[in-house]
Design a protein around this motif. Structure first.
Motif, PDB file in Angstrom:
ATOM      1  N   SER A 167      23.146  22.397  54.286  1.00  0.00           N
ATOM      2  CA  SER A 167      22.041  21.481  54.575  1.00  0.00           C
ATOM      3  C   SER A 167      21.971  20.329  53.584  1.00  0.00           C
ATOM      4  O   SER A 167      21.273  19.342  53.837  1.00  0.00           O
ATOM      5  N   HIS A 189      24.893  16.430  57.358  1.00  0.00           N
ATOM      6  CA  HIS A 189      24.019  17.393  58.031  1.00  0.00           C
ATOM      7  C   HIS A 189      23.004  16.687  58.929  1.00  0.00           C
ATOM      8  O   HIS A 189      22.783  17.089  60.082  1.00  0.00           O
ATOM      9  N   LYS A 223      21.578  27.508  63.889  1.00  0.00           N
ATOM     10  CA  LYS A 223      21.882  26.865  62.612  1.00  0.00           C
ATOM     11  C   LYS A 223      21.926  27.902  61.500  1.00  0.00           C
ATOM     12  O   LYS A 223      21.005  28.707  61.357  1.00  0.00           O
ATOM     13  N   ASP A 278      22.893  28.040  57.303  1.00  0.00           N
ATOM     14  CA  ASP A 278      23.335  27.438  56.048  1.00  0.00           C
ATOM     15  C   ASP A 278      24.037  28.527  55.237  1.00  0.00           C
ATOM     16  O   ASP A 278      23.394  29.499  54.821  1.00  0.00           O
TER      17      ASP A 278
END
Length: 501
Positions: free
Chosen positions: A80, A85, A106, A108
């Motif tokens: 991120s 991003h 999503k 990370d």
């Protein structure tokens, strides 16, 4: 004397009527809100009020998304904190709005290691690689777009009197290009395949050599969801049945008669051919010249020079944006192409040109002040007083098929593109100006993928910088360190004094 106060009260019936009206009003409001949300969720329109070019999707992508019938899962496996991003997130929001068939997850990898490990296990990712990526999956088909594939960048020196310092500066974002390519790849019924003819010192799609290497072109094919392999016909080889496109990329020695027979047979069966010539074969002849003449294409044994648009004083390396009328070049507009020592490729003018039903179109031209050198002295093309001047074609497209009662063995119309320069798709020149888009257009037209020919180019990434002098930085520092706290203290004192008074 006593005064008696009386108050009127609502009767029970009146209270129930009021409560009923309030309940009906509340329920009506809730129903209206629900209906508005229901209709807006299924019949909505998006408007782009910003001038940001990196958000709005192109017609090519929108047509693909509207035609989708398969579910595609998108896993954003991304740091991120990465500069890419935010652009990735913005573009994927547009994809989700355009198609209900897409879902996005999503993760990370630095903030959620447990979920990251699950992603690595599911998609069989190398645990030693921490690159950010976007993963597209449908069933068992998967396409991975790494962070390095999403942007074009360059390194620039940072002003630093103490030591040499450079930083990465992003020039263009390729998110839509790569994402649309990935979606088309995972939902395709069959992956298309092209073969590069080998054995005559052609350009190789696996070579990283600067001029002769075609590694960049090979990457372009993968971006367009096309696999490639090598084909060495020799005296007795055959063109495979799964050959969707045959590429003959700048042969420097002649093809065998048996090889030419196989190529001719392939074209007569409805095959697709991209033939690229170069100046190193001009004096030799490859045999393809005679074959293409039967299809209405005249390959010149010459060299085109265009000094008016030459590069660094070299007339044989020039740029042009003069195009014919054809779907291949229509999206290019005023974008220039760079040619390197090209030869003429023209449509045959006599009555015997081509076969019945063939359409021959000249695609690209030099300027009207170009010169064609045809005389060879000491192994080099030499200017003479007899050199022809004017505008000359550099590429030709041929299409034949669709005749009543005619069914080709490979199931489609024959399509050919011949270009008088093979170096324009080499590693050094491919990314110059519009060469890459031209290559993509050629391939997609040859493979009859008209839905992918609207053109998706890299979007420029604008970097905003605030340049401050040392005195301005000191001023800002004092305002933040002393000014804001003192302002808060002064406001408190003022409030205290007003309350005391």
């Amino acid at each position: 004397m006593t005064v008696r106060m009386t108050t009127t009260s609502f009767s029970r019936g009146l209270r129930w009527r009021i409560a009923f009206h309030v309940a009906v009003a509340v329920l009506s409001f809730v129903a209206i809100v629900a209906m508005v949300n229901y209709l807006s969720a299924r019949h909505f329109m998006r408007f782009h009020w910003s001038d940001r070019a990196d958000v709005k999707l192109t017609p090519r992508t929108l047509s693909l998304l509207k035609a989708m019938t398969n579910e595609v899962e998108i896993t954003v496996f991304f740091d991120s904190e990465s500069p890419l991003h935010a652009p990735v997130a913005r573009v994927l929001e547009e994809y989700l709005a355009a198609s209900p068939r897409l879902t996005v997850r999503k993760v990370d990898p630095y903030r959620n290691p447990a979920a990251a490990q699950g992603i690595r296990t599911r998609f069989n990712l190398d645990p030693e690689i921490d690159d950010s990526m976007v993963i597209f999956s449908h069933g068992e088909r998967t396409r991975i777009i790494t962070e390095r594939m999403l942007a074009e960048y360059e390194f620039e020196q940072v002003p630093n009197p103490e030591e040499y310092e450079v930083k990465k500066r992003y020039r263009a974002f390729r998110g839509e290009l790569m994402f649309t390519s990935a979606i088309a790849d995972v939902i395709a019924q069959r992956q298309l395949k092209t073969y590069f003819l080998a054995g005559h010192h052609e350009h190789s799609p696996t070579s990283a050599e600067t001029q002769m290497g075609y590694a960049g072109f090979g990457e372009l094919l993968r971006e367009n969801n096309i696999a490639f392999d090598f084909l060495n016909l020799g005296p007795s080889g055959e063109i495979p049945r799964d050959c969707d496109l045959l590429i003959i990329a700048g042969p420097r020695t002649a093809l065998l008669p048996s090889e030419l027979d196989r190529v001719e047979q392939y074209l007569n069966q409805g095959g697709r051919l991209l033939a690229l010539f170069n100046s190193e074969a001009e004096k030799l002849g490859t045999g393809l010249e005679r074959l293409l003449l039967q299809w209405g294409i005249v390959v010149g044994r010459n060299l085109v020079e265009d000094a008016a648009y030459g590069h660094n004083g070299q007339a044989a390396i020039f740029q042009t944006a003069r195009y014919g009328r054809h779907p291949i070049v229509a999206p290019l507009g005023d974008v220039r192409l760079t040619f390197v020592f090209p030869r003429t490729i023209a449509a045959r003018r006599d009555s015997a040109a081509g076969l019945a039903g063939a359409t021959v179109t000249e695609l690209v031209f030099s300027s009207t002040n170009a010169v064609v050198l045809s005389e060879i002295r000491d192994g080099q093309f030499t200017r003479t007083g007899r050199d022809e001047r004017g505008e000359f074609p550099l590429a030709v497209a041929v299409e034949k098929g669709g005749l009543p009662g005619v069914v080709t063995q490979r199931g489609g119309v024959t399509r050919i593109v011949a270009v008088g320069d093979s170096f324009l798709f080499g590693n050094e020149i491919l990314n110059y100006l519009g060469n890459r888009d031209f290559a993509s257009q050629l391939v997609n037209w040859l493979l009859d993928r008209s839905e992918l020919m609207a053109g998706i180019g890299p979007r420029p990434m604008i970097e905003y910088q605030l340049a401050l002098t040392p005195s301005q930085l000191r001023m800002i520092r004092w305002v933040l360190v002393a000014g804001l706290p003192l302002a808060a203290l002064l406001a408190g004192v003022v409030v205290w004094l007003r309350r005391r008074s």
